[in-house]
Design an enzyme around this catalytic site. Structure first.
Site, PDB file in Angstrom:
ATOM      1  CG  ASP A  71       9.339   0.861  -3.267  1.00  0.00           C
ATOM      2  OD1 ASP A  71       8.618   0.847  -2.251  1.00  0.00           O
ATOM      3  OD2 ASP A  71       8.869   1.059  -4.397  1.00  0.00           O
ATOM      4  NE  ARG A 187      13.131  -7.564   0.859  1.00  0.00           N
ATOM      5  CZ  ARG A 187      12.036  -8.220   0.455  1.00  0.00           C
ATOM      6  NH1 ARG A 187      11.914  -9.518   0.680  1.00  0.00           N
ATOM      7  NH2 ARG A 187      11.063  -7.588  -0.147  1.00  0.00           N
TER       8      ARG A 187
HETATM    9  P1  IMP Z   1       6.720  -1.785  -0.223  1.00  0.00           P
HETATM   10  O1  IMP Z   1       6.767  -1.902   1.256  1.00  0.00           O
HETATM   11  O2  IMP Z   1       6.012  -0.583  -0.727  1.00  0.00           O
HETATM   12  O3  IMP Z   1       8.084  -1.959  -0.830  1.00  0.00           O
HETATM   13  O4  IMP Z   1       5.793  -2.993  -0.706  1.00  0.00           O
HETATM   14  C1  IMP Z   1       6.310  -4.226  -0.958  1.00  0.00           C
HETATM   15  C2  IMP Z   1       5.169  -5.196  -1.195  1.00  0.00           C
HETATM   16  O5  IMP Z   1       5.564  -6.063  -2.269  1.00  0.00           O
HETATM   17  C3  IMP Z   1       4.947  -6.112   0.005  1.00  0.00           C
HETATM   18  O6  IMP Z   1       3.977  -5.591   0.869  1.00  0.00           O
HETATM   19  C4  IMP Z   1       4.517  -7.405  -0.657  1.00  0.00           C
HETATM   20  O7  IMP Z   1       3.146  -7.339  -0.972  1.00  0.00           O
HETATM   21  C5  IMP Z   1       5.299  -7.404  -1.963  1.00  0.00           C
HETATM   22  N1  IMP Z   1       6.603  -8.095  -1.769  1.00  0.00           N
HETATM   23  C6  IMP Z   1       7.855  -7.553  -1.791  1.00  0.00           C
HETATM   24  N2  IMP Z   1       8.790  -8.479  -1.553  1.00  0.00           N
HETATM   25  C7  IMP Z   1       8.130  -9.627  -1.353  1.00  0.00           C
HETATM   26  C8  IMP Z   1       8.567 -10.944  -1.032  1.00  0.00           C
HETATM   27  O8  IMP Z   1       9.755 -11.243  -0.821  1.00  0.00           O
HETATM   28  N3  IMP Z   1       7.591 -11.861  -0.926  1.00  0.00           N
HETATM   29  C9  IMP Z   1       6.275 -11.588  -1.124  1.00  0.00           C
HETATM   30  N4  IMP Z   1       5.796 -10.373  -1.378  1.00  0.00           N
HETATM   31  C10 IMP Z   1       6.735  -9.383  -1.508  1.00  0.00           C
END
Ligand code: IMP
Length: 204
Positions: A71, A187
């Protein structure tokens, strides 16, 4: 370590690509949950760690495999930490039920218009579980600091990468090669922290 299959509690193509690059050299095959017919679950919690545990448990329960969940999001200081856990759906509205990365980036730029403090950080919480009832999840967190710029630059990566400027490298995350990004990103940092414990846990 022999070849080991784990389910990734995400279908985000950007994340799947980054995890495969980081884990396949270690003999770990990362299977996105969508390939196993597993739908995504709700992420209702205000903290990254709660959402990550929920996602990992859901994927492990439905696949019967060990699960890795990520997340993550971007936290902007001038916005009190937003978009934060709402990063993937920041631009969600009645008109936009499924906002794209471009929609989210445009809204963030708009929210920061006229604001001098552009500081922000990406955060990533990883959770690894051997099973849905695993009482000892592995948890690791990584942070990556930078600034939000007004005009997107670069074509690689995903999400907020084109507007995330990293002063130390003089470029945006979207102007980095996958290797370059993994070496410094939230990450990559979280995964390196998880790895030492992962090899012994995954062998259980
Ligand atoms: P999750 O899937 O709910 O964890 O949402 C993560 C969201 O955070 C992604 O859809 C991106 O919008 C943003 N995000 C997370 N990691 C990255 C990254 O490495 N680069 C750019 N956006 C990121």
């Amino acid at each position: 370590m022999s070849q080991k299959k784990i389910v990734l509690a995400s279908n985000n193509a950007g994340k799947v690509k980054e995890f495969n690059a980081l884990l396949s050299p270690l003999g770990i095959e990362v299977i996105p949950q969508g390939l196993l017919g597993i739908p995504s679950c709700e992420e209702p919690y205000p903290s990254f760690v709660e959402n990550a545990i929920t996602k990992a448990r859901h994927a492990s329960k439905l696949s019967g495999l060990p699960a890795l969940a990520d997340d993550s999001g971007i936290c902007v200081n001038a916005l009190g930490g937003l978009p934060g856990v709402l990063s993937a759906r920041f631009a969600l509205s009645d008109q936009k039920k499924d906002p794209t990365d471009t929609d989210n980036n445009e809204l963030l730029i708009q929210n920061l218009s006229g604001i001098n403090d552009r500081s922000a950080h990406f955060t990533c919480t990883l959770v690894f579980l051997n099973s849905a009832t695993d009482p000892e999840p592995l948890i690791a967190v990584g942070h990556w600091h930078g600034e939000i710029i007004e005009k997107p630059q670069g074509l690689s990566g995903f999400g907020y990468d084109p507007i995330f400027w990293v002063p130390a490298l003089n470029k945006t995350a979207a102007q980095m090669s996958p290797e370059e990004k993994n070496a410094v990103s939230h990450r990559g940092q979280a995964l390196r922290k998880l790895l030492a414990d992962l090899s012994s846990k995954i062998a259980q």
